[in-house]
Design a protein around this motif. Sequence first.
Motif, short mmCIF file in Angstrom:
data_model
loop_
_atom_site.label_atom_id
_atom_site.label_comp_id
_atom_site.label_asym_id
_atom_site.label_seq_id
_atom_site.Cartn_x
_atom_site.Cartn_y
_atom_site.Cartn_z
N THR A 172 0.80 -1.22 0.00
CA THR A 172 0.00 0.00 0.00
C THR A 172 0.83 1.28 0.00
O THR A 172 0.30 2.35 -0.26
N CYS A 173 2.13 1.17 0.27
CA CYS A 173 2.97 2.38 0.34
C CYS A 173 3.09 3.00 -1.06
O CYS A 173 3.59 2.36 -1.99
N MET B 240 -11.45 8.18 -8.91
CA MET B 240 -11.80 7.27 -7.83
C MET B 240 -11.37 7.89 -6.51
O MET B 240 -10.37 8.61 -6.44
N ALA B 241 -12.14 7.62 -5.47
CA ALA B 241 -11.81 8.17 -4.15
C ALA B 241 -10.73 7.31 -3.48
O ALA B 241 -10.59 6.13 -3.75
N ASN B 242 -9.95 7.97 -2.63
CA ASN B 242 -8.98 7.28 -1.75
C ASN B 242 -7.94 6.47 -2.50
O ASN B 242 -7.60 5.34 -2.11
N ILE B 243 -7.42 7.02 -3.59
CA ILE B 243 -6.32 6.38 -4.30
C ILE B 243 -5.11 7.31 -4.27
O ILE B 243 -5.26 8.54 -4.22
N PRO B 244 -3.90 6.76 -4.28
CA PRO B 244 -2.69 7.59 -4.16
C PRO B 244 -2.18 8.13 -5.49
O PRO B 244 -0.99 8.15 -5.75
N TYR B 245 -3.09 8.55 -6.35
CA TYR B 245 -2.74 9.12 -7.64
C TYR B 245 -3.68 10.31 -7.86
O TYR B 245 -4.85 10.25 -7.50
N GLY B 246 -3.18 11.37 -8.49
CA GLY B 246 -4.10 12.45 -8.77
C GLY B 246 -3.46 13.81 -8.93
O GLY B 246 -2.24 13.97 -9.06
N MET B 247 -4.33 14.82 -8.89
CA MET B 247 -3.97 16.21 -9.14
C MET B 247 -3.96 17.02 -7.85
O MET B 247 -4.60 16.66 -6.87
N VAL B 248 -3.27 18.12 -7.90
CA VAL B 248 -3.36 19.17 -6.88
C VAL B 248 -3.96 20.39 -7.55
O VAL B 248 -3.52 20.80 -8.63
N ILE C 63 -7.33 16.14 -5.90
CA ILE C 63 -8.27 15.49 -6.83
C ILE C 63 -7.73 14.11 -7.16
O ILE C 63 -6.87 13.95 -8.03
N PRO C 64 -8.19 13.06 -6.46
CA PRO C 64 -7.70 11.71 -6.76
C PRO C 64 -8.19 11.22 -8.12
O PRO C 64 -9.39 11.25 -8.40
#
Length: 559
Positions: free
Chosen positions: A231-232, A414-422, A478-479
């Motif tokens: 998960t890291c 998708m919510a709660n994923i470690p990928y996305g925008m700021v 924004i994930p």
Amino acid sequence: MSIRKNQPQLKQARQQVMAKTQILQNLIPPTVSYTTQGHVLIIGPEDLARLAADKLSTMASRVILANEAITSQDEVHLEAVMNAAADVESYYNKLTSVKGFLGQFQVKVEGDTGITDLSVVAIRQAHFDIVLDLSHSPCINLEMLPPGYFYVGQDSALLADAIANIPELIGEFDKPRYVRVNSDICAHDKHGLNGCNRCLNFCPADAISSIAHKIEIDPYLCHGAGSCTNTCPTGALSYDLPTPASLHTYLEKLISRYREEAQTAPVILFHDNEAGAELISEQLSGDVLPVAMEEITVASIDHWLAALANGAREILILQTPATAPTLLQMLKGESALANRILDQMGQPQRIRLITPSDLSQLDDALAVSLTWPVIMPMMLTAAEPNTNIKRSIIFQAIDHLNSQAAAVDDVLVMANIPYGMVSINSDKCTLCLSCVSTCPTQALKDGGDAPALKFVEQDCVQCGLCEAACPENVISLIPQINFNQSARQHVQVLKEEPAFECIRCGSEFATQSMIHKMVEMVGAHSAFSANIERLKMCGDCRVKDMFEDILDDPEKQLQ
């Protein structure tokens, strides 16, 4: 020809390939040592505990903590109890806690003067070495129990196994130190701000904790489940047996060699090396390549996707009744994410969590998977220095699989994923760059010589540290997973503006928005109202202006 009709050749190909393909291991892996003298604490109903103690007469010491009523009033049973372990003392204190591991169990009970260590009272030792628990409910409530703690309840078979194994646990024992921690790239905490806590949520042995704002793993409690490394998002926690790189190399060689030998794409089956390994037999279809792990969570989403991109046609993950619920929860979430990624790009959902009953009925499912589009294998390229290697591999695999399918360039939200925008509110951002200083992956960058805030989406792990650090509260996360490789890897400018020039010397010393905000916030204050222009000066000119003012009116400093 159907692959079902070619099993002897496929099994021969599998045997040859797996025999000549090995995972590269550290020849001298880091270890931790347990030292025990054989001091045993037996917890439970006094009658059962005494009978168990009688069978452990070779131990250095035996102590009974009777925490439940006796289980039978039968005269024969009671007589046997009275004659058992006559030299072993029973204690009846209320148990408050049991903590520790093989050789270091701290057992707290209520005494006449408050909470006390039972081992100090009972055997004049700082700890017990082993705990045998016959209570109705375990005194340590964990999915993966610490070494040296035997919970048998009132199961006679488990008790017999424990009685047989406990005498062997005297001496010194080594165990691998399974996980490495690289605090430099950890997104858990920065400058006292809390960020990512993913690893803390998925340890079935409670071996992970946050100490002094840093993630630490107790190697004595760690079972090597690998859920933390899975998960890291940054790779700060990495498995050591095998290392992530070794497992990637092994899978790539295994798949490529099998494809060459058997002329078909294999299925990779991850299983644990105990309960799962017992289910693997020669009856397994010849196009399935079993890969044994300490636990099935050692291989993570980067290994799954990379294996597909390397030319495997499906990934199977074998759960067993021994698989901890926390590990299953984590695997279901990660596999659902991986399959959503595949689905978004038009690929079949090719990552499956299976049960032992599924294992015996794979033929039809594997036959169907032969009709899936053939993927041209890719070769992973080495990540550049100072990059997130795990993240790099994940996106290399995604981009390759996408190029072999629909080549979409949209985003998957998708919510709660470690990928996305700021995202920032540029009207209120003063470019103080607090976010840049807290970003653990350097996804947020400054503008160098010019006032600017820049961002690389591929490097963002959505830890939230930038959001917590922003004094203006203008940052939001924004994930999402962006399938547009160029946009995801491109350095975006979130905000830029000309520097503010000192009104006296003309040197650039701050951002325009920062000076405007300072003037707005403090310019009307009585302490600054007469010298509002000083806020628009650099540090040197501000000091000069103050001294010139004093020289012009020496008595002003006394007012």
